[in-house]
Scaffold this motif. Structure first.
Motif, PDB file in Angstrom:
ATOM      1  N   LYS A  70     158.920  39.847 119.717  1.00  0.00           N
ATOM      2  CA  LYS A  70     159.856  40.381 118.723  1.00  0.00           C
ATOM      3  C   LYS A  70     161.309  40.065 119.096  1.00  0.00           C
ATOM      4  N   LEU A  71     161.560  39.989 120.404  1.00  0.00           N
ATOM      5  CA  LEU A  71     162.941  39.860 120.869  1.00  0.00           C
ATOM      6  C   LEU A  71     163.274  38.455 121.375  1.00  0.00           C
ATOM      7  N   GLY A  72     162.316  37.569 121.302  1.00  0.00           N
ATOM      8  CA  GLY A  72     162.577  36.193 121.705  1.00  0.00           C
ATOM      9  C   GLY A  72     162.792  36.008 123.190  1.00  0.00           C
ATOM     10  N   THR A  73     161.986  36.673 123.991  1.00  0.00           N
ATOM     11  CA  THR A  73     162.116  36.560 125.439  1.00  0.00           C
ATOM     12  C   THR A  73     160.736  36.448 126.071  1.00  0.00           C
ATOM     13  N   ARG A  74     160.645  36.546 127.398  1.00  0.00           N
ATOM     14  CA  ARG A  74     159.370  36.455 128.107  1.00  0.00           C
ATOM     15  C   ARG A  74     158.743  37.835 128.289  1.00  0.00           C
ATOM     16  N   ARG A  81     149.972  44.020 129.740  1.00  0.00           N
ATOM     17  CA  ARG A  81     150.472  42.679 129.434  1.00  0.00           C
ATOM     18  C   ARG A  81     150.575  42.417 127.924  1.00  0.00           C
ATOM     19  N   PRO A  82     149.554  42.769 127.117  1.00  0.00           N
ATOM     20  CA  PRO A  82     149.695  42.560 125.674  1.00  0.00           C
ATOM     21  C   PRO A  82     150.907  43.296 125.087  1.00  0.00           C
ATOM     22  N   ARG A  83     151.183  44.504 125.589  1.00  0.00           N
ATOM     23  CA  ARG A  83     152.347  45.249 125.114  1.00  0.00           C
ATOM     24  C   ARG A  83     153.634  44.494 125.471  1.00  0.00           C
ATOM     25  N   ALA A  84     153.736  44.006 126.704  1.00  0.00           N
ATOM     26  CA  ALA A  84     154.918  43.257 127.124  1.00  0.00           C
ATOM     27  C   ALA A  84     155.107  42.018 126.251  1.00  0.00           C
ATOM     28  N   GLU A  85     154.013  41.321 125.972  1.00  0.00           N
ATOM     29  CA  GLU A  85     154.109  40.101 125.168  1.00  0.00           C
ATOM     30  C   GLU A  85     154.463  40.406 123.714  1.00  0.00           C
ATOM     31  N   GLU A  86     153.967  41.541 123.223  1.00  0.00           N
ATOM     32  CA  GLU A  86     154.298  41.951 121.850  1.00  0.00           C
ATOM     33  C   GLU A  86     155.791  42.205 121.706  1.00  0.00           C
ATOM     34  N   ALA A 120     165.084  47.535 125.549  1.00  0.00           N
ATOM     35  CA  ALA A 120     164.978  46.087 125.376  1.00  0.00           C
ATOM     36  C   ALA A 120     165.712  45.631 124.118  1.00  0.00           C
ATOM     37  N   GLU A 121     165.587  46.375 123.035  1.00  0.00           N
ATOM     38  CA  GLU A 121     166.262  46.012 121.788  1.00  0.00           C
ATOM     39  C   GLU A 121     167.773  45.993 121.960  1.00  0.00           C
ATOM     40  N   LYS A 122     168.318  46.975 122.702  1.00  0.00           N
ATOM     41  CA  LYS A 122     169.770  47.028 122.899  1.00  0.00           C
ATOM     42  C   LYS A 122     170.237  45.844 123.726  1.00  0.00           C
ATOM     43  N   TYR A 123     169.517  45.533 124.810  1.00  0.00           N
ATOM     44  CA  TYR A 123     169.919  44.394 125.639  1.00  0.00           C
ATOM     45  C   TYR A 123     169.873  43.096 124.832  1.00  0.00           C
ATOM     46  N   ALA A 124     168.891  42.977 123.944  1.00  0.00           N
ATOM     47  CA  ALA A 124     168.767  41.772 123.126  1.00  0.00           C
ATOM     48  C   ALA A 124     169.925  41.657 122.135  1.00  0.00           C
TER      49      ALA A 124
END
Length: 312
Positions: free
Chosen positions: A50-54, A41-46, A22-26
């Motif tokens: 950090k990356l400014g996405t959904r 879900r909490p992990r996904a939102e966390e 995810a960091e690389k794609y961002a």
């Protein structure tokens, strides 16, 4: 090469490895990271925050909404998730091993071909600079010895050490040799898990080369090395420390009957193999060319790994 257009991307599974995807794609200019997905879900939102996405908990919400995805979920879910995206023509970077069974791999390869989608398998070591430097050095390898050992970590234990670690070297060796497997002998043992945590395989190829491959995830240190013996030269590869040494028979003799040995040693910058892998994936999507590690490559490595497992 510059990407032709910005792709809508997502990462399915943002555990330990998925978060780095995810960091690389961002970071990449050719990518618009529209979402990250995790059943936690909490992990996904966390990670999303950090990356400014959904952050989502169900990958099906993204089907038809993205151009390309990385799938970094447990192996048992690879087929289900990858099929869902490939069916809609989305391009897929699927972590190794490609699937649980060869039948599943064949189905994903078929769908990708019919939909005109890129299916790349995440054999990350192919993007290690020392592996890429082997191109042009190989002539006729006769014997290959590889060792890949690491301390125990709970992650990755949904599969045994052959599918977790050894498959990296299987893929590298088969890509080098381009020769079918003739015979396999293997041995392994479970130690900390219910599956083999240490294994050794002796693989005989149709071209006569023999590979002796060892993998362990219960060692006190990390080591990733390979030695390649061929006429007139011996090549030592240190994947972890990015070192490559080539020993060749030189002119003259150091002792009567013993030839001089010339050594060429190279050190490489650490680089970012994962970023290179994802850039190559996006380049294949935009350029319409085959991926560096194709679905067929992933299937070949899986087939050999399953043969090793059968002989354990």
């Amino acid at each position: 090469m510059p990407l032709m257009k910005k792709l809508r991307t997502a990462v399915i599974g943002v555990g330990y490895l998925g978060q780095f995807h995810a960091e690389k794609y961002a970071q990449l200019e050719g990518s618009d990271l529209v979402a990250v997905v995790d059943t936690d879900r909490p992990r996904a939102e966390e990670i999303a925050a950090k990356l400014g996405t959904r952050g989502l908990s169900d990958y099906r919400e993204l089907i038809g909404e993205v151009d390309a995805v990385s799938i970094v979920v447990p192996t048992q879910y690879h087929f289900e998730v990858a099929r869902a995206f490939l069916d809609r023509g989305a391009h897929v970077l699927l972590e190794k091993p490609i699937t649980v069974t060869l039948e599943e791999a064949d189905e994903l390869i078929r769908i990708a071909r019919e939909r005109g989608a890129v299916l790349q398998v995440g054999h990350l070591e192919r993007f290690n600079p020392v592996v890429m430097a082997l191109d042009g050095l190989l002539t006729r390898p006769g014997f290959i010895e590889s060792i890949r050992i690491a301390p125990f970590k709970p992650r990755g234990t949904d599969v045994n050490v052959v599918l977790d670690l050894m498959i990296h070297d299987i893929d590298i060796i088969q890509n080098m040799l381009k020769s079918p497997v003739r015979q396999i002998n293997s041995i392994g043992a479970p130690v900390f898990t219910g599956e083999a945590d240490i294994a050794n395989a002796r693989i005989l190829f149709e071209n006569g080369c023999v590979a002796n491959v060892t993998a362990s995830r219960i060692s006190l240190k990390s080591e990733r090395k390979m030695r390649i013996f061929q006429p007139e030269s011996y090549i030592s590869v240190d994947f972890q420390n990015k070192k490559l040494a080539v020993f060749r028979k030189g002119e003259g003799e150091m002792f009567p009957g013993v030839p001089n040995i010339e050594m060429d040693e190279r050190n490489f910058e650490a680089g970012d193999a994962l970023k290179s892998e994802i850039m190559a994936f996006l380049d294949a999507v935009n350029g319409g060319k085959p991926p560096v590690v194709s679905g067929l490559d992933g299937r070949q490595a899986l087939e050999t790994a399953l043969m090793i497992n059968k002989k354990l």
